[in-house]
Design a protein around this motif. Structure first.
Motif, PDB file in Angstrom:
ATOM      1  N   VAL A   1       0.859  -1.186   0.000  1.00  0.00           N
ATOM      2  CA  VAL A   1       0.000   0.000   0.000  1.00  0.00           C
ATOM      3  C   VAL A   1       0.895   1.237   0.000  1.00  0.00           C
ATOM      4  N   VAL A   2       0.660   2.123  -0.945  1.00  0.00           N
ATOM      5  CA  VAL A   2       1.416   3.369  -1.034  1.00  0.00           C
ATOM      6  C   VAL A   2       0.488   4.510  -0.663  1.00  0.00           C
ATOM      7  N   GLY A   3       0.692   5.076   0.521  1.00  0.00           N
ATOM      8  CA  GLY A   3      -0.074   6.231   0.956  1.00  0.00           C
ATOM      9  C   GLY A   3       0.632   7.509   0.546  1.00  0.00           C
ATOM     10  N   ILE A   4      -0.055   8.330  -0.231  1.00  0.00           N
ATOM     11  CA  ILE A   4       0.503   9.587  -0.725  1.00  0.00           C
ATOM     12  C   ILE A   4      -0.087  10.710   0.123  1.00  0.00           C
ATOM     13  N   ASP A   5       0.734  11.363   0.927  1.00  0.00           N
ATOM     14  CA  ASP A   5       0.228  12.436   1.790  1.00  0.00           C
ATOM     15  C   ASP A   5      -0.439  13.537   0.968  1.00  0.00           C
ATOM     16  N   ASN A   6      -1.436  14.183   1.579  1.00  0.00           N
ATOM     17  CA  ASN A   6      -1.977  15.383   0.956  1.00  0.00           C
ATOM     18  C   ASN A   6      -1.131  16.601   1.345  1.00  0.00           C
ATOM     19  N   THR A   7      -1.461  17.737   0.800  1.00  0.00           N
ATOM     20  CA  THR A   7      -0.752  18.989   1.079  1.00  0.00           C
ATOM     21  C   THR A   7      -1.794  20.071   1.373  1.00  0.00           C
ATOM     22  N   PRO A   8      -1.366  21.286   1.733  1.00  0.00           N
ATOM     23  CA  PRO A   8      -2.339  22.369   1.901  1.00  0.00           C
ATOM     24  C   PRO A   8      -3.156  22.650   0.635  1.00  0.00           C
ATOM     25  N   ALA A   9      -2.674  22.156  -0.510  1.00  0.00           N
ATOM     26  CA  ALA A   9      -3.407  22.333  -1.766  1.00  0.00           C
ATOM     27  C   ALA A   9      -4.307  21.133  -2.068  1.00  0.00           C
ATOM     28  N   ARG A  10      -4.732  20.412  -1.021  1.00  0.00           N
ATOM     29  CA  ARG A  10      -5.509  19.180  -1.206  1.00  0.00           C
ATOM     30  C   ARG A  10      -6.737  19.376  -2.095  1.00  0.00           C
ATOM     31  N   VAL A  11      -7.530  20.380  -1.825  1.00  0.00           N
ATOM     32  CA  VAL A  11      -8.758  20.588  -2.593  1.00  0.00           C
ATOM     33  C   VAL A  11      -8.443  20.746  -4.077  1.00  0.00           C
ATOM     34  N   ASP A  12      -7.428  21.538  -4.400  1.00  0.00           N
ATOM     35  CA  ASP A  12      -7.055  21.742  -5.799  1.00  0.00           C
ATOM     36  C   ASP A  12      -6.534  20.449  -6.427  1.00  0.00           C
ATOM     37  N   GLU A  13      -5.635  19.752  -5.703  1.00  0.00           N
ATOM     38  CA  GLU A  13      -4.975  18.588  -6.282  1.00  0.00           C
ATOM     39  C   GLU A  13      -5.933  17.422  -6.517  1.00  0.00           C
ATOM     40  N   TYR A  14      -6.962  17.280  -5.720  1.00  0.00           N
ATOM     41  CA  TYR A  14      -7.839  16.123  -5.807  1.00  0.00           C
ATOM     42  C   TYR A  14      -9.071  16.356  -6.680  1.00  0.00           C
ATOM     43  N   THR A  15      -9.170  17.514  -7.339  1.00  0.00           N
ATOM     44  CA  THR A  15     -10.414  17.828  -8.037  1.00  0.00           C
ATOM     45  C   THR A  15     -10.187  18.247  -9.481  1.00  0.00           C
TER      46      THR A  15
END
Length: 352
Positions: free
Chosen positions: A184-198
């Motif tokens: 399992v490779v967990g990729i941390d989110n960043t403060p730009a989570r909303v932008d990066e995931y959408t």
């Protein structure tokens, strides 16, 4: 010795005899030897039949097809039987297996400051290595990529102090023979989570960097994982999973990269994003399995039902290439996702 036992004993000496069923056990045991326990022939669940090896690394055992389907497990010495489920061999088949005998506990390693040239930032990768990873170095593993990596393994880094417990869940499912071992490779989110995931762009929240984040996963993370770990890198062994915005990110990435991912899971996916654009603009049916779920308490169930219905109109079928689940009483948080993540794990990576 009876004639039947003589026949079976002779057959076991032939690595690939005609009209015979063969198991090849890949395990480095130069001194201890290896035996096969099973439900038929000279094998039993209490005492094994000795396998043969020329190099102490690959052990072969063969029996006549007349025995039909056989359930078996390898054993190391007198008291160590392989962890996990039994292997089911059809008559006439030849099967390579990669067992382990130690404690059924994987481990998590962290890669700090993993750079994204696409997004111009960096983050941690949190990698779960399965129980056999150090014990059986002949084995390679399917890979599950997950978003919001800091929420997966450690309550100290997880949102609201609650982790998914992915490592504990995989350990349990592997030990009880429900699922195969995976990385399992967990990729941390960043403060730009909303932008990066959408995808672009919600009238209220904006967003729109998902294509760039996708390139980070495909062009930087996956090549690194495949080059440094013993992975099965092909499509059929590669999955992606996330929750909330990470859920729609997983579905969208798999839709656009069906040659890379064969499985995608969305737990409590935010299908409301951008006026439900992901629901209303589906691509044609793809060779990808999709898992969708939502809880019944303020968890986007209505939009998830719409996504399920849209997929079914495209030809996806429940339990074949679509798994839809309603989590009664569940809401939109890590505790709820941890309670049901065993469902996509077992569906994506079933034992055998």
């Amino acid at each position: 010795m009876t004639l039947a036992r003589l026949t079976l004993a002779a057959a076991s000496m032939l690595p690939l005899a005609a009209n015979a069923t063969t198991v090849r056990v890949h395990y480095d045991s130069p001194k201890g030897g290896l035996a096969i326990r099973g439900d038929k022939g000279p094998m039993s669940w209490s005492k094994g039949a000795d396998a043969n090896s020329g190099d102490g690394k690959v052990w072969t055992y063969t029996w006549p097809d007349e025995l039909g389907e056989v359930l078996m497990k390898p054993a190391l010495g007198d008291d160590k039987v392989a962890i996990g489920g039994a292997y089911r061999l059809a008559a006439g088949s030849t099967r390579d297996i990669y067992p382990f005998f130690g404690a059924p506990f994987g481990k998590v390693k962290i890669i700090p400051d993993f750079a994204s040239p696409q997004l111009k930032n960096s983050r941690k990768l949190r990698i779960y290595l399965p129980p056999s990873y150090d014990e059986n170095r002949a084995k390679r593993y399917p890979v599950l990529y997950m978003h919001d990596g800091q929420n997966l393994f450690d309550a100290r880094t997880a949102a609201f102090g609650v982790e998914w417990g992915i490592d504990e869940t995989v350990n349990r499912l592997v030990a009880t023979g429900v699922m195969e071992e995976i990385i399992v490779v967990g990729i941390d989110n960043t403060p730009a989570r909303v932008d990066e995931y959408t995808p672009c762009c919600d009238p209220q929240y904006g967003g729109g960097q998902l294509d760039t984040y996708q390139r980070f996963v495909l062009d930087t993370v996956k090549p690194y994982i495949d080059s440094t770990l013993r992975t099965l890198s092909g499509k059929e062994s590669t999955a992606i999973m996330g929750s909330s915005l990470g859920g729609i990110a997983s579905v969208s990435i798999a839709q656009k990269n069906a040659a890379v991912f064969s499985k995608a899971a969305s737990l409590s996916g935010s299908f409301w994003w951008n006026k439900e654009a992901l629901v209303t603009t589906l691509p044609p049916r793809l060779p990808v399995k999709f898992y969708l779920d939502a809880g019944t308490v303020k968890d986007g169930l209505e939009e998830t039902i719409k996504m399920r219905d849209a997929l079914q109109k495209q030809g996806y079928r429940q339990d074949a290439d679509l798994f839809y689940h309603v989590a009664e009483g569940a809401t939109h948080n890590e505790k709820s996702w941890a309670a049901r993540v065993d469902k996509p794990l077992a569906w994506f990576f079933p034992w055998q």
